[in-house]
Every structure is written in structure tokens, then in C-alpha cells.
Design a protein around this motif. Structure first.
Motif, PDB file in Angstrom:
ATOM      1  N   LEU A 190      33.249  50.097  42.884  1.00 52.91           N
ATOM      2  CA  LEU A 190      33.277  48.739  43.410  1.00 52.91           C
ATOM      3  C   LEU A 190      31.846  48.323  43.716  1.00 52.91           C
ATOM      4  CD1 LEU A 190      34.609  46.205  44.755  1.00 52.91           C
ATOM      5  CD2 LEU A 190      34.590  47.506  46.883  1.00 52.91           C
ATOM      6  N   ARG A 227      28.909  40.992  30.673  1.00 53.78           N
ATOM      7  CA  ARG A 227      30.052  40.873  29.770  1.00 53.78           C
ATOM      8  C   ARG A 227      29.831  41.749  28.554  1.00 53.78           C
ATOM      9  NH1 ARG A 227      33.476  35.543  29.168  1.00 53.78           N
ATOM     10  NH2 ARG A 227      32.169  34.458  30.655  1.00 53.78           N
ATOM     11  N   LEU A 237      32.541  46.243  32.494  1.00 54.38           N
ATOM     12  CA  LEU A 237      33.164  45.414  33.519  1.00 54.38           C
ATOM     13  C   LEU A 237      34.684  45.446  33.455  1.00 54.38           C
ATOM     14  CD1 LEU A 237      31.804  43.659  35.621  1.00 54.38           C
ATOM     15  CD2 LEU A 237      32.012  41.731  34.089  1.00 54.38           C
ATOM     16  N   ALA A 238      35.338  45.819  34.554  1.00 56.64           N
ATOM     17  CA  ALA A 238      36.798  45.778  34.599  1.00 56.64           C
ATOM     18  C   ALA A 238      37.267  44.481  35.240  1.00 56.64           C
ATOM     19  CB  ALA A 238      37.345  46.967  35.376  1.00 56.64           C
ATOM     20  N   LEU A 239      36.476  43.982  36.198  1.00 59.30           N
ATOM     21  CA  LEU A 239      36.863  42.767  36.912  1.00 59.30           C
ATOM     22  C   LEU A 239      35.641  42.193  37.610  1.00 59.30           C
ATOM     23  CD1 LEU A 239      40.075  42.195  38.856  1.00 59.30           C
ATOM     24  CD2 LEU A 239      37.972  41.706  40.049  1.00 59.30           C
ATOM     25  N   ILE A 240      35.539  40.871  37.627  1.00 62.45           N
ATOM     26  CA  ILE A 240      34.455  40.243  38.388  1.00 62.45           C
ATOM     27  C   ILE A 240      35.006  39.008  39.086  1.00 62.45           C
ATOM     28  CG2 ILE A 240      33.641  38.926  36.372  1.00 62.45           C
ATOM     29  CD1 ILE A 240      30.764  39.336  37.591  1.00 62.45           C
ATOM     30  N   ALA A 241      34.550  38.788  40.314  1.00 55.84           N
ATOM     31  CA  ALA A 241      35.044  37.636  41.060  1.00 55.84           C
ATOM     32  C   ALA A 241      33.975  37.116  42.005  1.00 55.84           C
ATOM     33  CB  ALA A 241      36.292  38.016  41.852  1.00 55.84           C
ATOM     34  N   SER A 242      34.017  35.806  42.256  1.00 55.20           N
ATOM     35  CA  SER A 242      33.148  35.252  43.285  1.00 55.20           C
ATOM     36  C   SER A 242      34.032  34.710  44.392  1.00 55.20           C
ATOM     37  CB  SER A 242      32.243  34.163  42.711  1.00 55.20           C
ATOM     38  OG  SER A 242      33.014  33.053  42.325  1.00 55.20           O
ATOM     39  N   PHE A 253      32.073  40.136  43.996  1.00 51.13           N
ATOM     40  CA  PHE A 253      32.195  41.571  43.756  1.00 51.13           C
ATOM     41  C   PHE A 253      32.600  41.785  42.302  1.00 51.13           C
ATOM     42  CE2 PHE A 253      36.786  42.272  43.405  1.00 51.13           C
ATOM     43  CZ  PHE A 253      37.282  41.073  43.900  1.00 51.13           C
ATOM     44  N   ILE A 279      34.044  45.176  39.519  1.00 56.95           N
ATOM     45  CA  ILE A 279      34.487  46.562  39.372  1.00 56.95           C
ATOM     46  C   ILE A 279      34.029  47.064  38.016  1.00 56.95           C
ATOM     47  CG2 ILE A 279      36.491  48.091  39.217  1.00 56.95           C
ATOM     48  CD1 ILE A 279      37.888  46.174  41.174  1.00 56.95           C
ATOM     49  N   ILE A 290      48.156  40.508  36.786  1.00 57.15           N
ATOM     50  CA  ILE A 290      46.787  40.031  36.594  1.00 57.15           C
ATOM     51  C   ILE A 290      46.429  39.833  35.127  1.00 57.15           C
ATOM     52  CG2 ILE A 290      45.490  42.194  36.400  1.00 57.15           C
ATOM     53  CD1 ILE A 290      43.551  40.993  38.481  1.00 57.15           C
ATOM     54  N   GLU A 342      48.226  42.014  42.750  1.00 58.38           N
ATOM     55  CA  GLU A 342      47.728  42.117  41.380  1.00 58.38           C
ATOM     56  C   GLU A 342      46.872  43.344  41.152  1.00 58.38           C
ATOM     57  OE1 GLU A 342      45.995  38.467  40.061  1.00 58.38           O
ATOM     58  OE2 GLU A 342      48.009  37.633  39.851  1.00 58.38           O
ATOM     59  N   ILE A 352      39.367  33.458  46.530  1.00 54.95           N
ATOM     60  CA  ILE A 352      38.538  33.758  45.370  1.00 54.95           C
ATOM     61  C   ILE A 352      38.278  32.478  44.608  1.00 54.95           C
ATOM     62  CG2 ILE A 352      38.596  34.867  43.108  1.00 54.95           C
ATOM     63  CD1 ILE A 352      39.841  37.282  44.423  1.00 54.95           C
ATOM     64  N   PHE A 412      36.339  32.368  41.664  1.00 59.46           N
ATOM     65  CA  PHE A 412      36.308  32.650  40.237  1.00 59.46           C
ATOM     66  C   PHE A 412      36.690  34.105  40.052  1.00 59.46           C
ATOM     67  CE2 PHE A 412      34.829  32.783  35.925  1.00 59.46           C
ATOM     68  CZ  PHE A 412      34.225  34.022  35.781  1.00 59.46           C
ATOM     69  N   CYS A 413      37.513  34.370  39.015  1.00 59.03           N
ATOM     70  CA  CYS A 413      37.922  35.752  38.780  1.00 59.03           C
ATOM     71  C   CYS A 413      38.145  35.975  37.299  1.00 59.03           C
ATOM     72  CB  CYS A 413      39.194  36.058  39.565  1.00 59.03           C
ATOM     73  SG  CYS A 413      39.785  37.736  39.333  1.00 59.03           S
ATOM     74  N   ARG A 414      37.625  37.072  36.799  1.00 63.16           N
ATOM     75  CA  ARG A 414      37.844  37.416  35.391  1.00 63.16           C
ATOM     76  C   ARG A 414      38.103  38.906  35.301  1.00 63.16           C
ATOM     77  NH1 ARG A 414      32.953  36.361  33.069  1.00 63.16           N
ATOM     78  NH2 ARG A 414      32.407  38.537  32.727  1.00 63.16           N
ATOM     79  N   ALA A 415      39.269  39.244  34.689  1.00 61.53           N
ATOM     80  CA  ALA A 415      39.609  40.664  34.560  1.00 61.53           C
ATOM     81  C   ALA A 415      39.499  41.080  33.111  1.00 61.53           C
ATOM     82  CB  ALA A 415      41.028  40.901  35.058  1.00 61.53           C
ATOM     83  N   LYS A 416      38.628  42.006  32.790  1.00 60.69           N
ATOM     84  CA  LYS A 416      38.394  42.521  31.434  1.00 60.69           C
ATOM     85  C   LYS A 416      38.020  41.413  30.476  1.00 60.69           C
ATOM     86  CE  LYS A 416      40.920  46.742  31.755  1.00 60.69           C
ATOM     87  NZ  LYS A 416      42.057  47.536  31.321  1.00 60.69           N
ATOM     88  N   GLU A 417      37.578  41.786  29.308  1.00 63.79           N
ATOM     89  CA  GLU A 417      37.096  40.777  28.361  1.00 63.79           C
ATOM     90  C   GLU A 417      38.243  39.955  27.790  1.00 63.79           C
ATOM     91  OE1 GLU A 417      33.669  43.202  28.785  1.00 63.79           O
ATOM     92  OE2 GLU A 417      35.524  43.907  27.888  1.00 63.79           O
TER      93      GLU A 417
END
Lengths: 432, 128, 129
Positions: free
Chosen positions: B4, B37, B42-47, B81, B83, B126, C43, C117, C119-124
């Protein structure tokens, strides 16, 4: 293999232990993936050597023999546990499959440059791992002295005036972090190497300084740690001929060359300009100076090399009066650009005073003081005091010596300052 | 192994940034975002929304009590953060250091904290 | 909307907990955890290694500078976190209140933080939300 009598064989085992045990450990850490298991394996391997070598004769390659023996003892041990634990069985199979490193192996993910694993000295992996920035600074130095230099926890604790239990905990914690955070056992890739090497050099220099001039206490120097740091520095230069590594080794050798002259028999501190130069170790000076030259030629040198170069200029002077202060001041100019720290500024001011006169140096020191820097550093006050004394400003000089005494913690340095102070207050007939 | 990475910054200093400074940061962040990217770790990114939108819950005397604001008052706050999936810590540090918080924003108290994850589970929700 | 739920605890106190006490705590947490999972709004869940295994990276003259340990010193430390999907803040609070750290462990510094949150992006593969 030759058969020899028991006593000489055991003496040989001792010798091999002294010379090779660290290297055996470093390789076993790589093979077994764990510091503690590797240490146990080293003990087991040497125990086996003591038992078997008198009977079978000395092996052609003792180190390879020991690595092999250690590994098999570890596999044996984990096999016994495997009956209750499937993951242990997996581990045993994994260890068996690994090459020991005395033969070449193809490039693997943990050898970034695609270098054959065997050719990269495991000690280098060990040094970089012990000095990893993810470990607390005190932990790095303790772990390095323990694992790379083989010092006992008690010896390290004594050297740093810490409780052995505190130090032992620190080492345990460091090993746990290596495991939990997965700090890899590898030599950093070339693009990471400069910063990572800097961390290693810092650890070495810290250890050296702790031995040369410990933070507090009655002795002027404790020889053991400095010797270890130099030994480690030599190993590092051998394994990784980097200019700054050479520079640091040179710096340590040049400092060390003055050990005998630095203190009187009563433990009184003797300043550089008053030291008996015949007591300087010329062999160390030669070695240090030639390393400085090599490092400077590379043009990729840094602060350690420059400090060593300055030390070398001092070492070249037959007498204090013959010192080439112009060259020293010039080197400090370069050093200050590379490392604009207050201490460098202080030392540069002292050199400028020697080259251009006390007034010039004093104005630089006053500037430092005005910025509130090094207020607790006795050498600043002591340097100012000295220049004021030379300018015959005795009252101010005494004031400065008193300030210096407030921050001086080591006995020999305190005695020296008190002596200077009393010399000021006692006007000897004919004294200027 | 998963790590993390918490991206810290001084919210007050951010608020005091000029429009030009904010734009400059934005450009740097975008290019770093692309780099991350591409990196493939990268598994997950968030602001995250600023800490003033935070709500805290604490057990007090057997009841759950609601407070407005963060759990702890700190000089720097977590702004985002991500992951990472990495073979070891060096790889994680390498990948994480591409984030702006590790390179720029020295004056804004920016930093990254990298913490090994012991347990990690993603539900189907998700992926949608 | 997605919310980040952070669960805090006082590490030092936690480390001193005896195995029996630990068992009792786990027993109390289980039904709460199960109820939270059953909502289907979780999630992602993750728990973290202790803060002593943390590493910090901060900018120094434009280059990343690695140091050991956490960046900020706090009284309580982050132990685990999860992502939830909720209609609005009220639902997020309702869900987060089901977590053990919002109900138990008062003497161990347990607590929950709810952060929206942006903005959130999980995997490509997944498109950004």
C-alpha cells in the motif's frame, strides 16, 4: 587432499573461519533466504569441518565444502520439520535445486544485469542488504558489523555504549523487517547504485568515526571499530572499485595513519599542527594517497574523495609549517560546492585563515555563527577562539573557549580547551 | 507481494498554491500517472476528497460516536493512495517513486509511505 | 460512490495483548465482519503489516529519498482499510458503523475514518470511475 595431524588441521579450520566464514555466511543467506538459518548453517558447517577434515584431509576448496555442508545441514533440519509442515518440504526442495554459486548460472530475475549469479560476490549482496535505506540507520550499522564483519553483539554494544540487549533487539528487528517487507538480497541495479552505495559508505564512515573518536567517554579512540571499518572499506573497493569507495577508504587510512600521534601517553589531545610526524604511519599514508589519486583521475569523485585529498595534502607536509594551505583551501572550495554543509564551511574557514590570515577566516566563522549554525558544536567555538587568540583579542578568545567547553563532551578535548583557556588567563612574561 | 502506498501532502500549503503552481503540478502528476500505468505494477489507484470531508467513528462507552473530521490531526494528510504488486521492496520502491509525491512537492510536505499488505481481497463488485 | 474506510488501532497496546485476550477479540469481531461482508457493498479489503515494516519515500532535490519508518508519527496506527460502494455519505456511515473498529476496542484506540474517493482506477482493464 592431504592427511595431516589433528592439531594442524584444527588450526587450519580456525584460519578458514577467520578468513572465509563471512563469505560462507553471505552465500548461505542467498541460498537459504534467511539470516538466522544461514548463521545456524555456518555453525553446523564448521562443526562438521572440525569432525571430518582430520579424518578425510583438507578439502581442495574449503569455502565450497563449507557452503555445501551448511546447505545440506539446513535441508536436513527442515526435512525433519517437513513431516509436519508441507511448506517446509517445499522449501527443502527449493534449496536443493539452487546452484551454490561456484558454478555459472544463467541470468535470473534477481540478477538484474543478467550477470551469472556465481560471479557476483555474495558479500556485496550482504553489504548492500545490511545498509538498505529501509532499515533504521542504527540498525544498519549494527547489522553490518554483526553480519559482514562478524563482531559479536556484545562487542558492538560496548563500542556504541549501548546495552547488549538493546543492540540484540535492534538486530532482530532489522532481520524481521528484511523478511516482512521483503527487502531483496541483491546488489542494486546500476541506476540505483549511487544512492545505495552512498548509504553503505555512510555506515562505514560512522563505524570508523565511532572507533576513531567516540561520542563521549574518556578514551580518545577505540581501535577495533576503525580497524573493522577499514577492513570493510578494503573489501568494498575490491568488490566494487567505485571512486567514492576508494575515496572513503583513503580518508579512513589517512585518519588512521595519525592514530599514534593523536594523543599523548597521558591521553592528552594533540592538534594536527603539533603532532610528531615521525609517528605517522607512512605505509597507510602511501596507500591512502595513491587511492586518492586513482579516485581523482576518474573524475566521478565526490565529498569523501575530496576530504581524503585534503587529508593527503596534510600528510605530504614534512612539518606543519610546510603545509600547502593554498591547495587545501582550494580543495575546500570544491568540497563546499559538492557538500555545502556547515561543518565543511567551518573547516574551509580554518583553511582560509591559514592561507589568507586570521581576519579572513574569522569573518567566515562569524558569519556561520550569525546564521545560528553549529551553535552546539565545540569545534566552531574552539576555531574562533584560536583565531581570536592569534589576533591577540584575548577577552573574546576566552569567551569563545568557554562556549566551546559548554559543548565539548570528550575528556581529552575538554582538557585541551581548559588548558588553552588557562594559558590565556595566565600571562606568562614575554608571551604574545 | 502487494504494497500500500499512501501519498501525503500538506493540505494547507496546497490550498495556498497559485493557479500557475497548481497547473504545473497537474502536468507533472499526469505524466507520472501515465508512467505508473505503463509500469504494470499498479493494482489500484485512487485520489481522496480533502480531509474536511472526512468523518470519524469511534467506540465510546459501548456506543459508536460520530465525529466530523479526521481521526488524528497531522501536519500532512493523505491525498491519495495506490496499491502495487511487486516482487520485493526494491521493485516496490522503484515503481512507487514514479509518483509525484516522491519527486516533487518538497515544499508541500509531500511524501509516500509504503506498507506491505498482509491480506488482500477484491470482490467481484470492483471489476464492474 | 466509492468510499475509503480506514481502521485504526493502537499498535503498542495491541502487541501486548495476550493470546487469550486476542481470541476473545477475534470472537467478537467475527459476527460484525460477517454482517459487513453480507451487505455485498465491500469491494476490497486489505490488512497491513505493522508500522515498523514501513518505508517512506520523500522528494529531496527532485529525487526520491528512502528512509525507514512511517512519514507521520501518530498516536494510533492504520491497521486495515477497505473500499465500499455506497449511495451517499449516510449509507457510507451506516456501513462503516458495522465495522468492529467502530464498535469495540475502545481501550485499544480503535476507530474508523470515512473518506470519499474522488477518483479510482483498478487495474488497467477497468475504466476509471
Amino acid at each position: 587432499m592431504e592427511k595431516s595431524d589433528s592439531a594442524s588441521v584444527l588450526a587450519k579450520v580456525d584460519e578458514v573461519y577467520r578468513l572465509e566464514s563471512r563469505r560462507v555466511l553471505a552465500t548461505l543467506i542467498r541460498l537459504l533466504g534467511d539470516f538466522d538459518l544461514a548463521e545456524e548453517a555456518v555453525h553446523d558447517a564448521f562443526r562438521a569441518a572440525v569432525e571430518q577434515w582430520p579424518k578425510e584431509g583438507l578439502p581442495g576448496n574449503p569455502r565450497a565444502w563449507l557452503v555445501s555442508a551448511g546447505r545440506f545441514k539446513a535441508i536436513d533440519g527442515i526435512r525433519r520439520r517437513a513431516r509436519f509442515d508441507e511448506s517446509a518440504a517445499d522449501l527443502a526442495r527449493h534449496w536443493e535445486g539452487l546452484a551454490t554459486g561456484d558454478e555459472e548460472t544463467p541470468a535470473s530475475p534477481s540478477s538484474p544485469g543478467g550477470e551469472p549469479q556465481g560471479l557476483e560476490d555474495d558479500r556485496l549482496r550482504l553489504i548492500f542488504t545490511c545498509c538498505h535505506p529501509a532499515l533504521a540507520p542504527e540498525a544498519r550499522i549494527a547489522l553490518t558489523l554483526r553480519e559482514v564483519c562478524g563482531l559479536t553483539t556484545e562487542a558492538i554494544a560496548r563500542a556504541f555504549l549501548t546495552e547488549p540487549s538493546t543492540l540484540a533487539q535492534r538486530i532482530v528487528r532489522a532481520k524481521a523487517k528484511i523478511r516482512e517487507a521483503r527487502i531483496p538480497y541483491e546488489v542494486p541495479a546500476p541506476d540505483q547504485r549511487p544512492e545505495r552505495l552512498e548509504a553503505v559508505l555512510r555506515v562505514l564512515y560512522l563505524a570508523f568515526n565511532e572507533g576513531y573518536s567516540p561520542s563521549s567517554g574518556a578514551e580518545v579512540a577505540r581501535a577495533d571499530l576503525s580497524g573493522e571499518a577499514i577492513r570493510l572499506g578494503r573489501l568494498l573497493v575490491e568488490l566494487l572499485p567505485d571512486p567514492e569507495a576508494k575515496g572513503l577508504l583513503a580518508l579512513m587510512l589517512l585518519h588512521e595513519s595519525r592514530r599514534e600521534a593523536r594523543a599523548s601517553d597521558q591521553g592528552e589531545l594533540i592538534l594536527l599542527e603539533e603532532q610528531d610526524r615521525s609517528r605517522w604511519n607512512r605505509g597507510l599514508i602511501r596507500e591512502g594517497s595513491s587511492l586518492v589519486e586513482e579516485a581523482l583521475l576518474s573524475r566521478r569523485f565526490g565529498p569523501y574523495t575530496l576530504q581524503a585529498a585534503i587529508s593527503a595534502v596534510h600528510a605530504e607536509a614534512e612539518t606543519a609549517e610546510a603545509t600547502d594551505w593554498a591547495q587545501i583551501a582550494g580543495l575546500y572550495d570544491v568540497l563546499w560546492r559538492a557538500d555545502p554543509s556547515p561543518i565543511v564551511e567551518l573547516n574551509r574557514a580554518v583553511a582560509v585563515a591559514m592561507r589568507d590570515g586570521a581576519e579572513a577566516g574569522l569573518s567566515l566563522l562569524d558569519d556561520l555563527m550569525a546564521r545560528g549554525l553549529l551553535a552546539d558544536y565545540y569545534l566552531l567555538h574552539s576555531a574562533r577562539a584560536d583565531l581570536l587568540r592569534r589576533l591577540d583579542r584575548k577577552v573574546e578568545a576566552a569567551e569563545a573557549y568557554r562556549l566551546a567547553l559548554q559543548s565539548a563532551r570528550q575528556e581529552p578535548e575538554r582538557r585541551f580547551l581548559e588548558k588553552r583557556l588557562s594559558q590565556l588567563e595566565w600571562k606568562n612574561p614575554g608571551e604574545t | 507481494m502487494k504494497y500500500l502506498c499512501l501519498a501525503y501532502g500538506d493540505e494547507q500549503k496546497y490550498a495556498a498554491m497559485s493557479k500557475a503552481e497548481i497547473e504545473e503540478m497537474g502536468v507533472k502528476c499526469k505524466s507520472h500517472d501515465e508512467e505508473m500505468r505503463q509500469g504494470g505494477h499498479l493494482a489500484l489507484i485512487a485520489s481522496l476528497a480533502p480531509t474536511r470531508s472526512t468523518t470519524t467513528l469511534r467506540p465510546l462507552n459501548g456506543k459508536t460516536v460520530l465525529f466530523d473530521g479526521p481521526y488524528a490531526e497531522t501536519k500532512e494528510q493523505v491525498g491519495g493512495f495506490f496499491i502495487l504488486e511487486a516482487r520485493d521492496l526494491n521493485e516496490a520502491i522503484q515503481a512507487a517513486s514514479k509518483h509525484p509525491a516522491a519527486r516533487v512537492g518538497e515544499k508541500m510536505g509531500c511524501a509516500l509511505e509504503i506498507r506491505p499488505i498482509e491480506f488482500y481481497e477484491v470482490t467481484e463488485a470492483i471489476q464492474a | 460512490m466509492k468510499y475509503l474506510i480506514l481502521a485504526y488501532y493502537h499498535e503498542k497496546t495491541f502487541e501486548k495483548t495476550s493470546p487469550e485476550e486476542m481470541k476473545a477479540i477475534v470472537a467478537q469481531c467475527e459476527p460484525l465482519d460477517q454482517a459487513l461482508y453480507a451487505t455485498g457493498k465491500m469491494e476490497m479489503v486489505a490488512s497491513l503489516a505493522a508500522t515498523k515494516d514501513t518505508v517512506s519515500v520523500r522528494p529531496r532535490q527532485g529525487k526520491p529519498w528512502v528512509t525507514d519508518g512511517p512519514y507521520v508519527e501518530t498516536k494510533e496506527q492504520l491497521g486495515s482499510f477497505f473500499l465500499i460502494e455506497a449511495e451517499d455519505k449516510n449509507e457510507a456511515i451506516r456501513l462503516a458503523s458495522m465495522h468492529p473498529a467502530a464498535n469495540l476496542g475502545e481501550n485499544m484506540g480503535w476507530g474508523i475514518e470515512i473518506r470519499p474517493i474522488e477518483f479510482c482506477r483498478a487495474k488497467e482493464n477497468a475504466p476509471p470511475k
